[in-house]
Write a protein that holds these residues in place. Structure first.
Motif, PDB file in Angstrom:
ATOM      1  N   SER A   1       0.822  -1.216   0.000  1.00 55.93           N
ATOM      2  CA  SER A   1       0.000   0.000   0.000  1.00 55.93           C
ATOM      3  C   SER A   1       0.858   1.269   0.000  1.00 55.93           C
ATOM      4  O   SER A   1       0.380   2.342  -0.360  1.00 55.93           O
ATOM      5  N   ALA A   2       2.122   1.146   0.390  1.00 57.02           N
ATOM      6  CA  ALA A   2       3.014   2.309   0.435  1.00 57.02           C
ATOM      7  C   ALA A   2       3.631   2.635  -0.924  1.00 57.02           C
ATOM      8  O   ALA A   2       4.322   3.651  -1.055  1.00 57.02           O
ATOM      9  N   LEU A   3       3.389   1.799  -1.931  1.00 53.13           N
ATOM     10  CA  LEU A   3       3.991   2.008  -3.252  1.00 53.13           C
ATOM     11  C   LEU A   3       3.401   3.215  -3.965  1.00 53.13           C
ATOM     12  O   LEU A   3       2.193   3.381  -4.030  1.00 53.13           O
TER      13      LEU A   3
ATOM     14  N   LEU B   1      -4.502  -6.864  -5.909  1.00 51.95           N
ATOM     15  CA  LEU B   1      -3.467  -5.933  -6.328  1.00 51.95           C
ATOM     16  C   LEU B   1      -3.052  -6.129  -7.777  1.00 51.95           C
ATOM     17  O   LEU B   1      -2.345  -5.298  -8.340  1.00 51.95           O
ATOM     18  N   LEU B   2      -3.463  -7.260  -8.381  1.00 51.70           N
ATOM     19  CA  LEU B   2      -2.866  -7.702  -9.645  1.00 51.70           C
ATOM     20  C   LEU B   2      -3.834  -7.712 -10.813  1.00 51.70           C
ATOM     21  O   LEU B   2      -5.039  -7.798 -10.630  1.00 51.70           O
ATOM     22  N   ARG B   3      -3.261  -7.701 -11.999  1.00 51.81           N
ATOM     23  CA  ARG B   3      -4.024  -7.961 -13.225  1.00 51.81           C
ATOM     24  C   ARG B   3      -3.993  -9.467 -13.433  1.00 51.81           C
ATOM     25  O   ARG B   3      -3.037 -10.012 -13.979  1.00 51.81           O
TER      26      ARG B   3
ATOM     27  N   ARG C   1       0.534   1.430 -11.234  1.00 53.67           N
ATOM     28  CA  ARG C   1       0.888   0.701 -10.004  1.00 53.67           C
ATOM     29  C   ARG C   1       0.486  -0.772 -10.092  1.00 53.67           C
ATOM     30  O   ARG C   1       1.235  -1.656  -9.674  1.00 53.67           O
ATOM     31  N   THR C   2      -0.693  -1.054 -10.635  1.00 54.56           N
ATOM     32  CA  THR C   2      -1.146  -2.436 -10.782  1.00 54.56           C
ATOM     33  C   THR C   2      -0.220  -3.206 -11.713  1.00 54.56           C
ATOM     34  O   THR C   2       0.094  -4.367 -11.457  1.00 54.56           O
ATOM     35  N   GLY C   3       0.242  -2.554 -12.768  1.00 50.53           N
ATOM     36  CA  GLY C   3       1.184  -3.197 -13.680  1.00 50.53           C
ATOM     37  C   GLY C   3       2.499  -3.539 -12.987  1.00 50.53           C
ATOM     38  O   GLY C   3       3.082  -4.603 -13.209  1.00 50.53           O
TER      39      GLY C   3
ATOM     40  N   ALA D   1       3.943  -7.280 -12.298  1.00 53.03           N
ATOM     41  CA  ALA D   1       5.297  -7.681 -12.706  1.00 53.03           C
ATOM     42  C   ALA D   1       6.056  -8.304 -11.532  1.00 53.03           C
ATOM     43  O   ALA D   1       6.785  -9.294 -11.702  1.00 53.03           O
ATOM     44  N   ILE D   2       5.879  -7.750 -10.352  1.00 55.13           N
ATOM     45  CA  ILE D   2       6.521  -8.306  -9.157  1.00 55.13           C
ATOM     46  C   ILE D   2       5.989  -9.715  -8.881  1.00 55.13           C
ATOM     47  O   ILE D   2       6.746 -10.640  -8.603  1.00 55.13           O
ATOM     48  N   ALA D   3       4.681  -9.883  -8.964  1.00 54.35           N
ATOM     49  CA  ALA D   3       4.087 -11.204  -8.731  1.00 54.35           C
ATOM     50  C   ALA D   3       4.552 -12.207  -9.779  1.00 54.35           C
ATOM     51  O   ALA D   3       4.891 -13.349  -9.439  1.00 54.35           O
ATOM     52  N   ALA D   4       4.593 -11.803 -11.033  1.00 54.16           N
ATOM     53  CA  ALA D   4       5.045 -12.708 -12.105  1.00 54.16           C
ATOM     54  C   ALA D   4       6.492 -13.120 -11.869  1.00 54.16           C
ATOM     55  O   ALA D   4       6.845 -14.295 -12.012  1.00 54.16           O
TER      56      ALA D   4
END
Length: 193
Positions: free
Chosen positions: A35-37, A111-113, A60-62, A66-69
């Motif tokens: 949430s701080a991003l 948080l993600l797409r 931000r979602t992108g 990318a972090i999750a991927a």
């Protein structure tokens, strides 16, 4: 070069901007949570214009996607190298310990797409690594339904990792190596043959 709002000019490129933004984002998540991003803050940290991160991540979602991927790809790599199901679980716990920011983002779908191709591919590869490890356990050691055995294995590894990262296992685990403790726990559920 692009102009920032305050009139100074900052270069768009500086080496590997994508990696720099991801690294800065992981640092923020590890210390303050997702949430701080802020893309603007990450641009400031990277020393580029506030619009530069959008060229790589759109929003931000992108960035979080990318972090999750990336996290699922790292997890998948560890799982495919596992010798057996117990080792896969230990590697899952190790991944969570070594990549807590990735771990936190990976399992927060809001948080993600979720339809992102890179993300869905990496998730599928990680899931296949777990399925393969479960399938390698003889039916007598995991029960007749390998799908439910997979849910049990994932639940144990994920639950342990989550409790460990939130410091809820500090007392029970104490000074013991958490990976060794997890390895011992898996022996209570899955027995070879």
């Amino acid at each position: 070069m692009t102009s920032s709002e305050d009139g100074d000019r900052r270069p768009y490129h500086h080496g590997n901007l994508r990696r720099a933004i991801l690294g800065a984002a992981l640092d923020v998540i590890a210390s303050d949570g997702p949430s701080a991003l802020s893309l603007r803050d990450l641009a400031r940290r990277a020393g580029v214009s506030h619009a530069a991160p959008a060229h790589h991540f759109k929003d931000r979602t992108g960035l979080l996607t990318a972090i999750a991927a990336e996290g699922f790809a790292l997890l998948s790599s560890g799982l495919t190298e596992a010798a057996d199901l117990r080792d896969a679980g230990v590697r899952y716990v190790r991944f969570a310990r070594e990549h807590p920011a990735h771990f936190q983002v990976m399992f927060t779908p809001g948080l993600l797409r979720e339809n992102d191709v890179e993300l869905t591919t990496a998730k599928a590869l990680a899931a296949e690594g777990l399925r393969a490890a479960v399938a390698a356990v003889p039916a007598g050691g995991r029960g007749s339904d390998s799908r439910l055995a997979g849910v049990a294995a994932w639940s144990l590894a994920h639950g342990f990792a989550t409790l460990l990262l939130s410091h809820n296992l500090d007392g029970p685990v104490g000074d013991q190596d958490p990976e060794e403790v997890f390895h011992a726990l898996t022996g209570l559920l899955f027995r070879p043959g």
